[in-house]
Enzyme design. Structure first.
Site, PDB file in Angstrom:
ATOM      1  N   GLU A  29      58.192  26.715  19.694  1.00 36.52           N
ATOM      2  CA  GLU A  29      56.744  26.768  19.498  1.00 36.52           C
ATOM      3  C   GLU A  29      56.288  25.717  18.496  1.00 36.52           C
ATOM      4  OE1 GLU A  29      53.242  29.969  18.220  1.00 36.52           O
ATOM      5  OE2 GLU A  29      55.306  30.276  17.550  1.00 36.52           O
ATOM      6  N   GLN A  69      50.271  32.753  23.548  1.00 34.93           N
ATOM      7  CA  GLN A  69      49.656  33.574  22.500  1.00 34.93           C
ATOM      8  C   GLN A  69      48.213  33.121  22.296  1.00 34.93           C
ATOM      9  OE1 GLN A  69      52.669  32.965  19.426  1.00 34.93           O
ATOM     10  NE2 GLN A  69      53.386  35.053  19.709  1.00 34.93           N
ATOM     11  N   GLU A  80      48.268  37.520  19.301  1.00 32.06           N
ATOM     12  CA  GLU A  80      48.681  37.252  17.919  1.00 32.06           C
ATOM     13  C   GLU A  80      47.451  36.864  17.091  1.00 32.06           C
ATOM     14  OE1 GLU A  80      52.453  35.124  15.778  1.00 32.06           O
ATOM     15  OE2 GLU A  80      51.098  33.821  16.896  1.00 32.06           O
ATOM     16  N   ASP A 132      50.953  28.544  22.166  1.00 36.01           N
ATOM     17  CA  ASP A 132      49.977  29.277  21.362  1.00 36.01           C
ATOM     18  C   ASP A 132      48.654  28.528  21.397  1.00 36.01           C
ATOM     19  OD1 ASP A 132      48.408  30.088  19.018  1.00 36.01           O
ATOM     20  OD2 ASP A 132      50.175  31.247  18.448  1.00 36.01           O
TER      21      ASP A 132
END
Length: 258
Positions: free
Chosen positions: A143, A204, A240, A178
């Site tokens: 990530e 996310q 998240e 993300d």
């Protein structure tokens, strides 16, 4: 239709951690993720998942000594033995929790250090993780973290993450995409979703710039969710984000999808 997982490290924080599983299930979630499981025996967490009919879909390898400024070890030269021990520890939890994906944390590159050496160390350790996890059908995720949130992390751009996945060259290694970090660094989320399709295995979300519920800020999440359906994304979307107030009170945005 998108599939959402509650992040128990950031949501339902008004409750003790082990009570958040029940709260997530009661809110309509079928899956959960969290940062780290290691404070609890794996069987205790597995029992919570069974009791509340939840699927564990993601967690991270250990972060190292956070107090000392560490945030993962997989890219740190000279710490290969520790990084691989963390990978093996994470694998044991993943097997016990029947978790399909594990994010391997890279770590920070001190100012002035040889970034290329850190990158090469990371590639070697991720290949080790990939080969270790492959026998169990578990995906390894990497990530990109924005410098606004985690300065000096090994990589911050989705393009860097994609290049790393290509260099690692293992079939069970994917990006963890993300949207919050990506919007801060790269922008053009819809373009990235399309151009990187097939290379990310977990998403996310959070509002930008405040990292709250995805019903505010500069990203149009209902539109993005529809585009993910059009692309054919089949993975989970981890929530998240940091609720603005009490978690359940802020879940109006998700009702149409549960």
């Amino acid at each position: 239709m998108p599939k959402f997982a509650a992040n128990l490290s950031t949501m339902f924080n008004e409750l003790p951690f082990l009570e958040r599983f029940e709260a997530a299930a009661g809110a309509g979630f079928k899956a959960v993720e969290f940062l780290f499981p290691y404070e609890y025996p794996a069987e205790l967490l597995a029992e919570q998942l069974r009791r509340h009919d939840l699927q564990q879909v993601l967690f991270n390898t250990p972060p190292g000594n956070v107090v000392a400024g560490e945030w993962g070890l997989a890219a740190v030269p000279g710490r290969e033995q520790d990084a691989r021990a963390d990978i093996e520890c994470a694998l044991a939890y993943a097997i016990a929790l029947n978790c399909p994906c594990v994010h391997v944390m890279a770590g920070l590159v001190p100012p002035g250090a040889d970034w290329q050496r850190y990158r090469e160390t990371f590639i070697g350790n991720i290949r080790y993780a990939a080969e270790t996890f492959a026998a169990h059908g578990i995906k390894v995720l990497i990530e990109a973290l924005s410098p606004q949130v985690k300065p000096h992390y090994l990589f911050s751009s989705q393009h860097q993450a994609a290049q790393l996945v290509e260099a690692i060259d293992r079939p069970n290694v994917f990006m963890q995409f993300d949207f919050f970090h990506a919007q801060l660094v790269d922008g053009n989320i819809s373009g990235l979703m399309t151009s990187l399709a097939g290379r990310y295995a977990h998403i996310q979300i959070a509002s930008v710039p405040d990292r709250h519920e995805p019903d505010d800020g500069e990203l149009n999440y209902p539109w993005l969710f529809a585009q993910l359906d059009n692309i054919g994304y089949q993975g989970w979307i981890g929530c998240e984000y940091k609720p603005r107030g009490e978690t359940a009170a802020g879940l109006g945005w998700i009702k149409p999808y549960l």
